[in-house]
Scaffold this motif. Structure first.
Motif, short mmCIF file in Angstrom:
data_model
loop_
_atom_site.label_atom_id
_atom_site.label_comp_id
_atom_site.label_asym_id
_atom_site.label_seq_id
_atom_site.Cartn_x
_atom_site.Cartn_y
_atom_site.Cartn_z
N LYS A 2 3.26 8.92 8.20
CA LYS A 2 3.17 8.19 6.94
C LYS A 2 1.86 7.39 6.92
O LYS A 2 1.61 6.58 7.81
CB LYS A 2 4.34 7.24 6.79
N ILE A 3 1.07 7.63 5.89
CA ILE A 3 -0.21 6.95 5.73
C ILE A 3 -0.17 6.08 4.49
O ILE A 3 0.27 6.51 3.42
CB ILE A 3 -1.37 7.96 5.60
N LYS A 62 5.60 -0.73 1.80
CA LYS A 62 4.98 0.56 2.11
C LYS A 62 3.99 0.45 3.27
O LYS A 62 3.90 1.37 4.09
CB LYS A 62 4.31 1.16 0.88
N VAL A 63 3.26 -0.65 3.36
CA VAL A 63 2.38 -0.84 4.53
C VAL A 63 3.23 -0.87 5.79
O VAL A 63 2.92 -0.19 6.78
CB VAL A 63 1.54 -2.14 4.43
N LEU A 64 4.31 -1.62 5.77
CA LEU A 64 5.16 -1.77 6.96
C LEU A 64 5.87 -0.48 7.34
O LEU A 64 6.19 -0.27 8.51
CB LEU A 64 6.17 -2.89 6.74
N GLU A 65 6.10 0.41 6.38
CA GLU A 65 6.72 1.71 6.67
C GLU A 65 5.72 2.72 7.22
O GLU A 65 6.11 3.77 7.71
CB GLU A 65 7.33 2.30 5.40
N SER A 66 4.45 2.41 7.12
CA SER A 66 3.42 3.39 7.48
C SER A 66 3.16 3.44 8.98
O SER A 66 3.38 2.47 9.71
CB SER A 66 2.11 3.10 6.72
N ASP A 67 2.67 4.61 9.41
CA ASP A 67 2.25 4.81 10.80
C ASP A 67 0.76 4.57 10.95
O ASP A 67 0.26 4.40 12.06
CB ASP A 67 2.54 6.26 11.22
N PHE A 68 0.06 4.58 9.83
CA PHE A 68 -1.41 4.55 9.85
C PHE A 68 -1.87 4.04 8.49
O PHE A 68 -1.32 4.43 7.45
CB PHE A 68 -1.91 5.98 10.09
N LEU A 69 -2.85 3.16 8.48
CA LEU A 69 -3.42 2.68 7.23
C LEU A 69 -4.87 3.14 7.17
O LEU A 69 -5.61 2.99 8.14
CB LEU A 69 -3.36 1.15 7.14
N VAL A 70 -5.25 3.73 6.04
CA VAL A 70 -6.64 4.09 5.82
C VAL A 70 -7.13 3.26 4.64
O VAL A 70 -6.37 3.00 3.70
CB VAL A 70 -6.84 5.60 5.58
N ALA A 71 -8.39 2.80 4.72
CA ALA A 71 -8.90 1.89 3.71
C ALA A 71 -10.32 2.23 3.29
O ALA A 71 -11.17 2.51 4.15
CB ALA A 71 -8.86 0.46 4.26
N VAL A 72 -10.55 2.20 1.99
CA VAL A 72 -11.90 2.33 1.45
C VAL A 72 -12.48 0.92 1.39
O VAL A 72 -11.92 0.04 0.73
CB VAL A 72 -11.90 2.99 0.05
N LEU A 73 -13.58 0.71 2.09
CA LEU A 73 -14.18 -0.61 2.21
C LEU A 73 -15.37 -0.81 1.27
O LEU A 73 -16.00 -1.87 1.29
CB LEU A 73 -14.61 -0.86 3.66
N ASP A 74 -15.68 0.18 0.46
CA ASP A 74 -16.83 0.12 -0.45
C ASP A 74 -16.59 -0.86 -1.59
O ASP A 74 -15.46 -1.16 -1.94
CB ASP A 74 -17.12 1.50 -1.03
N GLY A 75 -17.69 -1.30 -2.18
CA GLY A 75 -17.65 -2.20 -3.33
C GLY A 75 -18.59 -3.36 -3.11
O GLY A 75 -19.20 -3.49 -2.04
#
Length: 159
Positions: A2-3, A62-75
């Motif tokens: 889960k991501i 949903k963050v807590l249910e995830s196995d991995f978090l991916v993030a776009v850091l642009d801006g």
């Protein structure tokens, strides 16, 4: 696996880029399940109403249910919601991967660009909040290219 996909989501360009990346992630492996907040109409249909507590509870769950978090850091800065999601993931020791594609990070060995740092208001590089960057790096890594981003997600899903 889960991501949780954390990315800015208020400009059309952001929404389209998020959709594009999530499509690529979903194509990596059938076992990958991606939560993209903008797909949750219950809290992110901007023609409807969701209060701050509804949004915070739904996305935090949903963050807590995830196995991995991916993030776009642009801006111009890291999106405030993305930074919050990173904080939640860090607190729960959820592994993370950041994507930072800003082209101003190029030329780190260019002596003129480096010398310009000493001249007021001539910074040729982009600044990211080091606290948020540190949280990502303490639980993962940050890459600057989409292919490296996708490769690391695939590698993580195969473990």
């Amino acid at each position: 696996m889960k991501i949780y996909f954390a990315g800015p989501m208020f400009a059309k360009a952001d929404l389209l880029y998020n959709e594009y990346l999530v499509k690529k992630i979903r194509e990596l492996d059938d076992s990958i399940e991606v939560y993209l907040p903008q797909e949750n109409g219950a809290i992110n249909d901007k023609t409807a109403y969701a209060d701050s507590k509804m949004i915070a509870l739904a996305d935090t769950e949903k963050v807590l249910e995830s196995d991995f978090l991916v993030a776009v850091l642009d801006g111009i800065t890291i999106d405030a919601g993305v930074a919050s999601e990173i904080g939640v993931a860090y607190a729960k020791n959820i592994p993370m991967l950041g994507l930072y594609t800003d082209t101003r990070q190029q030329g780190a060995d260019n002596q003129k660009k480096l010398a310009a740092l000493g001249d007021t208001a001539e910074n040729q590089f982009h600044y990211l909040n080091l606290y948020t960057v540190g949280l990502v790096k303490l639980n993962g890594s940050i890459v600057s290219e989409e292919q490296a981003f996708l490769d690391l997600i695939k590698e993580k899903s195969n473990k």
